[in-house]
Design a protein around this motif. Structure first.
Motif, PDB file in Angstrom:
ATOM      1  N   ASN A  86     -35.323 -87.140  86.042  1.00 41.73           N
ATOM      2  CA  ASN A  86     -35.804 -86.073  87.089  1.00 41.73           C
ATOM      3  C   ASN A  86     -35.399 -86.319  88.369  1.00 41.73           C
ATOM      4  O   ASN A  86     -34.899 -85.478  89.228  1.00 41.73           O
ATOM      5  CB  ASN A  86     -37.396 -86.220  87.136  1.00 41.73           C
ATOM      6  N   ASP A  87     -35.000 -87.507  88.758  1.00 43.51           N
ATOM      7  CA  ASP A  87     -34.423 -88.129  89.834  1.00 43.51           C
ATOM      8  C   ASP A  87     -33.046 -87.430  90.297  1.00 43.51           C
ATOM      9  O   ASP A  87     -32.823 -87.075  91.435  1.00 43.51           O
ATOM     10  CB  ASP A  87     -34.406 -89.512  90.097  1.00 43.51           C
ATOM     11  N   HIS A  88     -32.392 -87.329  89.123  1.00 42.07           N
ATOM     12  CA  HIS A  88     -31.068 -86.722  89.216  1.00 42.07           C
ATOM     13  C   HIS A  88     -31.034 -85.261  89.726  1.00 42.07           C
ATOM     14  O   HIS A  88     -30.313 -84.787  90.578  1.00 42.07           O
ATOM     15  CB  HIS A  88     -30.062 -86.896  88.033  1.00 42.07           C
ATOM     16  N   LEU A  89     -31.785 -84.370  89.035  1.00 38.22           N
ATOM     17  CA  LEU A  89     -31.887 -83.208  89.097  1.00 38.22           C
ATOM     18  C   LEU A  89     -32.754 -82.768  90.599  1.00 38.22           C
ATOM     19  O   LEU A  89     -32.258 -81.714  91.275  1.00 38.22           O
ATOM     20  CB  LEU A  89     -32.740 -82.451  88.318  1.00 38.22           C
ATOM     21  N   LEU A  90     -33.625 -83.678  90.982  1.00 34.11           N
ATOM     22  CA  LEU A  90     -34.148 -83.438  92.219  1.00 34.11           C
ATOM     23  C   LEU A  90     -33.181 -83.961  93.278  1.00 34.11           C
ATOM     24  O   LEU A  90     -33.273 -82.981  94.399  1.00 34.11           O
ATOM     25  CB  LEU A  90     -35.267 -84.737  92.387  1.00 34.11           C
ATOM     26  N   ASN A  91     -32.497 -84.669  93.170  1.00 29.93           N
ATOM     27  CA  ASN A  91     -31.520 -84.986  94.298  1.00 29.93           C
ATOM     28  C   ASN A  91     -30.241 -83.721  94.396  1.00 29.93           C
ATOM     29  O   ASN A  91     -29.710 -83.386  95.301  1.00 29.93           O
ATOM     30  CB  ASN A  91     -30.655 -86.429  94.194  1.00 29.93           C
TER      31      ASN A  91
END
Length: 244
Positions: A156-161
Motif C-alpha cells: 500500500n505504501d508504494h501505491l500511496l506514494n
C-alpha cells in the motif's frame, strides 16, 4: 523498411496505418476500440497450469480503488495516463478478470476510458504482457523465502506514494490506505460493536457518572446510610462506598 519495390526504381506505395490494419487484421481498429471492458472472470490459455491466487479479491478491490481515484480527481491529467493504464491492467490480470490474450483489447478500452484522445505506445506494456504470460503459465518468483506471482504485487505504501493519495482520498477508498487510516477504521468498527452491545459513548458515560456522584454526596450529606443511598439511586452499596 522497404525490402523490395516492383517496377525498378519506382517509389514504393505508402499506406496509412489504419488502412493497413483494416486490410490485414481480422477486425478493424475501430471495432477493437468499441469493445467494452470485460468484468467477468476469464481463464488463460493454459488453464491446467494456472494456480489460484488468494489475492485476487484484493487485486480487484485495488483496481476499483484506482477507478475511484480517477473519479475523485475528475479524470487523469497528462503525465499520469500510462501510470494508470499500467496499474489498472496489472490488477485486472492479477484478479483474473482478464488474461494476456485479452489484455490488448482491455488496453484499448481503458485508454479510451482514461482519455478518448490519448494514443499510447503499445511497447510500453510489453513487460506487463510477458509477466501476464508467465503468471498464466503458473510461474512464481521466490524472494526472501516466499513465492510471488510474476505480476506486480505492490504494498500500500508504494501505491500511496506513487499516486500521491491524500488522507481525505483514502477515506473514500477500500484497500489502498495507510496504517493510520486502517487504525481509524478499526476504532470505528470497535465503537460500533460496543454500541451494538449496549455500550454508551464515553462522554455520556462520564456525564452519567458525575450525576451519580453528585446524588450520592448530596444524600450522604442529608444523613442517609450507604444502604439507603444505594437503594434510592439504584446502585449497589459497594458502588456507593467507592464514590464516597
Amino acid at each position: 523498411r522497404v525490402l523490395h519495390v516492383h517496377g525498378g526504381t519506382a517509389s514504393p506505395l505508402r499506406y496509412k496505418f489504419e488502412e493497413l490494419c483494416d486490410a490485414l487484421l481480422p477486425v478493424s481498429r475501430w471495432e477493437l476500440e468499441s469493445k467494452q471492458l470485460k468484468l467477468e472472470i476469464t481463464q488463460g490459455s493454459k488453464t491446467s497450469n494456472l494456480r489460484s491466487f488468494s489475492g485476487r479479491r484484493l487485486a480487484w478491490d485495488r483496481l476499483n480503488d484506482l477507478r475511484k481515484l480517477v473519479e475523485l480527481r475528475g479524470g487523469v491529467v497528462e503525465g499520469w495516463r500510462m501510470i494508470h493504464m499500467h496499474w489498472h491492467l496489472n490488477f485486472l490480470l492479477l484478479s483474473g478478470a482478464t488474461n494476456s490474450a485479452q489484455m490488448w483489447y482491455e488496453a484499448i478500452a481503458l485508454a479510451k476510458e482514461l482519455d478518448p484522445n490519448w494514443s499510447y505506445y503499445k511497447k510500453e506494456l510489453s513487460t506487463l504482457y510477458r509477466k501476464a504470460r508467465a503468471y498464466e503459465a503458473g510461474e512464481r518468483i521466490e524472494f526472501n523465502g516466499k513465492q510471488y506471482p510474476p505480476l506486480y504485487t505492490p504494498k500500500n505504501d508504494h501505491l500511496l506514494n506513487l499516486f500521491e493519495i491524500t488522507n481525505d482520498e483514502q477515506k473514500l477508498l477500500r484497500t489502498i490506505i495507510s496504517e493510520n487510516e486502517a487504525h481509524r477504521r478499526a476504532a470505528e468498527r470497535e465503537a460500533a460493536r460496543r454500541r451494538a452491545n449496549g455500550a454508551i459513548p464515553r462522554d455520556k458515560y462520564e456525564a452519567k457518572a458525575a450525576k451519580l456522584r453528585e446524588q450520592v454526596v448530596k444524600l450522604r450529606a442529608e444523613g442517609l446510610s450507604q444502604r439507603k443511598i444505594a437503594t434510592k439511586v439504584g446502585v449497589s452499596q459497594q458502588r456507593v462506598q467507592q464514590i464516597l
